[in-house]
Design a protein around this motif. Structure first.
Motif, PDB file in Angstrom:
ATOM      1  N   UNK A  63       0.826  -1.212   0.000  1.00  0.00           N
ATOM      2  CA  UNK A  63       0.000   0.000   0.000  1.00  0.00           C
ATOM      3  C   UNK A  63       0.859   1.259   0.000  1.00  0.00           C
ATOM      4  N   UNK A  64       1.937   1.243   0.785  1.00  0.00           N
ATOM      5  CA  UNK A  64       2.838   2.400   0.794  1.00  0.00           C
ATOM      6  C   UNK A  64       3.499   2.598  -0.565  1.00  0.00           C
ATOM      7  N   UNK A  65       3.847   1.498  -1.217  1.00  0.00           N
ATOM      8  CA  UNK A  65       4.442   1.578  -2.547  1.00  0.00           C
ATOM      9  C   UNK A  65       3.458   2.179  -3.544  1.00  0.00           C
ATOM     10  N   UNK A  66       2.205   1.746  -3.475  1.00  0.00           N
ATOM     11  CA  UNK A  66       1.184   2.295  -4.376  1.00  0.00           C
ATOM     12  C   UNK A  66       0.928   3.769  -4.077  1.00  0.00           C
ATOM     13  N   UNK A  67       0.918   4.144  -2.806  1.00  0.00           N
ATOM     14  CA  UNK A  67       0.734   5.546  -2.442  1.00  0.00           C
ATOM     15  C   UNK A  67       1.881   6.398  -2.972  1.00  0.00           C
ATOM     16  N   UNK A  68       3.099   5.897  -2.872  1.00  0.00           N
ATOM     17  CA  UNK A  68       4.246   6.614  -3.424  1.00  0.00           C
ATOM     18  C   UNK A  68       4.152   6.773  -4.926  1.00  0.00           C
ATOM     19  N   UNK A  69       3.679   5.740  -5.626  1.00  0.00           N
ATOM     20  CA  UNK A  69       3.530   5.823  -7.078  1.00  0.00           C
ATOM     21  C   UNK A  69       2.457   6.841  -7.463  1.00  0.00           C
ATOM     22  N   UNK A  70       1.367   6.897  -6.688  1.00  0.00           N
ATOM     23  CA  UNK A  70       0.314   7.878  -6.959  1.00  0.00           C
ATOM     24  C   UNK A  70       0.835   9.295  -6.739  1.00  0.00           C
ATOM     25  N   UNK A  71       1.574   9.505  -5.658  1.00  0.00           N
ATOM     26  CA  UNK A  71       2.148  10.830  -5.396  1.00  0.00           C
ATOM     27  C   UNK A  71       3.131  11.237  -6.491  1.00  0.00           C
ATOM     28  N   UNK A  72       3.924  10.301  -6.965  1.00  0.00           N
ATOM     29  CA  UNK A  72       4.871  10.585  -8.048  1.00  0.00           C
ATOM     30  C   UNK A  72       4.127  10.946  -9.334  1.00  0.00           C
ATOM     31  N   UNK A  73       3.033  10.251  -9.619  1.00  0.00           N
ATOM     32  CA  UNK A  73       2.247  10.548 -10.814  1.00  0.00           C
ATOM     33  C   UNK A  73       1.613  11.931 -10.720  1.00  0.00           C
ATOM     34  N   UNK A  74       1.081  12.269  -9.550  1.00  0.00           N
ATOM     35  CA  UNK A  74       0.487  13.596  -9.358  1.00  0.00           C
ATOM     36  C   UNK A  74       1.556  14.670  -9.531  1.00  0.00           C
ATOM     37  N   UNK A  75       2.744  14.413  -9.021  1.00  0.00           N
ATOM     38  CA  UNK A  75       3.848  15.356  -9.170  1.00  0.00           C
ATOM     39  C   UNK A  75       4.208  15.560 -10.638  1.00  0.00           C
ATOM     40  N   UNK A  76       4.294  14.477 -11.397  1.00  0.00           N
ATOM     41  CA  UNK A  76       4.627  14.595 -12.820  1.00  0.00           C
ATOM     42  C   UNK A  76       3.570  15.371 -13.599  1.00  0.00           C
ATOM     43  N   UNK A  77       2.298  15.092 -13.332  1.00  0.00           N
ATOM     44  CA  UNK A  77       1.222  15.794 -14.032  1.00  0.00           C
ATOM     45  C   UNK A  77       1.227  17.274 -13.659  1.00  0.00           C
ATOM     46  N   UNK A  78       1.433  17.562 -12.377  1.00  0.00           N
ATOM     47  CA  UNK A  78       1.495  18.958 -11.947  1.00  0.00           C
ATOM     48  C   UNK A  78       2.668  19.705 -12.554  1.00  0.00           C
ATOM     49  N   UNK A  79       3.820  19.057 -12.633  1.00  0.00           N
ATOM     50  CA  UNK A  79       4.990  19.684 -13.243  1.00  0.00           C
ATOM     51  C   UNK A  79       4.746  19.986 -14.709  1.00  0.00           C
ATOM     52  N   UNK A  80       4.135  19.058 -15.409  1.00  0.00           N
ATOM     53  CA  UNK A  80       3.859  19.284 -16.830  1.00  0.00           C
ATOM     54  C   UNK A  80       2.895  20.443 -17.026  1.00  0.00           C
ATOM     55  N   UNK A  81       1.890  20.540 -16.170  1.00  0.00           N
ATOM     56  CA  UNK A  81       0.929  21.636 -16.276  1.00  0.00           C
ATOM     57  C   UNK A  81       1.605  22.980 -15.996  1.00  0.00           C
ATOM     58  N   UNK A  82       2.500  23.024 -15.015  1.00  0.00           N
ATOM     59  CA  UNK A  82       3.189  24.275 -14.685  1.00  0.00           C
ATOM     60  C   UNK A  82       4.120  24.694 -15.809  1.00  0.00           C
ATOM     61  N   UNK A  83       4.856  23.743 -16.364  1.00  0.00           N
ATOM     62  CA  UNK A  83       5.816  24.073 -17.429  1.00  0.00           C
ATOM     63  C   UNK A  83       5.093  24.561 -18.685  1.00  0.00           C
ATOM     64  N   UNK A  84       3.887  24.071 -18.931  1.00  0.00           N
ATOM     65  CA  UNK A  84       3.135  24.534 -20.100  1.00  0.00           C
ATOM     66  C   UNK A  84       2.698  25.986 -19.940  1.00  0.00           C
ATOM     67  N   UNK A  85       2.424  26.411 -18.702  1.00  0.00           N
ATOM     68  CA  UNK A  85       1.938  27.766 -18.469  1.00  0.00           C
ATOM     69  C   UNK A  85       3.043  28.777 -18.190  1.00  0.00           C
ATOM     70  N   UNK A  86       4.170  28.335 -17.664  1.00  0.00           N
ATOM     71  CA  UNK A  86       5.239  29.249 -17.261  1.00  0.00           C
ATOM     72  C   UNK A  86       6.539  28.891 -17.974  1.00  0.00           C
ATOM     73  N   UNK A  87       7.516  29.754 -17.813  1.00  0.00           N
ATOM     74  CA  UNK A  87       8.825  29.565 -18.420  1.00  0.00           C
ATOM     75  C   UNK A  87       9.569  28.417 -17.747  1.00  0.00           C
TER      76      UNK A  87
END
Length: 91
Positions: A41-65
């Motif tokens: 469960x901890x491994x799956x939670x870490x993978x979900x957090x990593x995925x959310x981080x990647x999606x958030x980073x991509x959204x930020x980079x698309x809007x900002x420099x």
């Protein structure tokens, strides 16, 4: 696309089968590792957090420099790591 969704579903199904086998003790892990399911469960939670981080980073980079993003990432990373160093390693 459908291929991406299918791949994600296949990966989640595989992890669910592995976690279920640990919980049921199919592979003999319940005797040797009584907390195997919690680790899964901890491994799956870490993978979900990593995925959310990647999606958030991509959204930020698309809007900002990119340079601004990388600079802020380094700045806040340094601040958080410095705080962790002080709290956890400071004697």
């Amino acid at each position: 696309s459908r291929r991406h969704i299918g791949g994600a579903v296949l990966c989640v199904a595989g992890i669910a089968v592995l976690a279920g086998s640990d919980a049921a003790g199919v592979s003999g892990t319940s005797e040797n590792y009584p907390n195997a399911f919690q680790g899964d469960l901890l491994c799956m939670l870490g993978a979900v957090c990593y995925a959310i981080s990647n999606v958030g980073q991509e959204a930020i980079v698309k809007r900002h420099d990119r340079v601004e993003y990388l600079g802020m990432l380094g700045l806040f990373g340094m601040l958080f790591n410095g705080l962790q160093l002080f709290l956890l390693e400071g004697h």
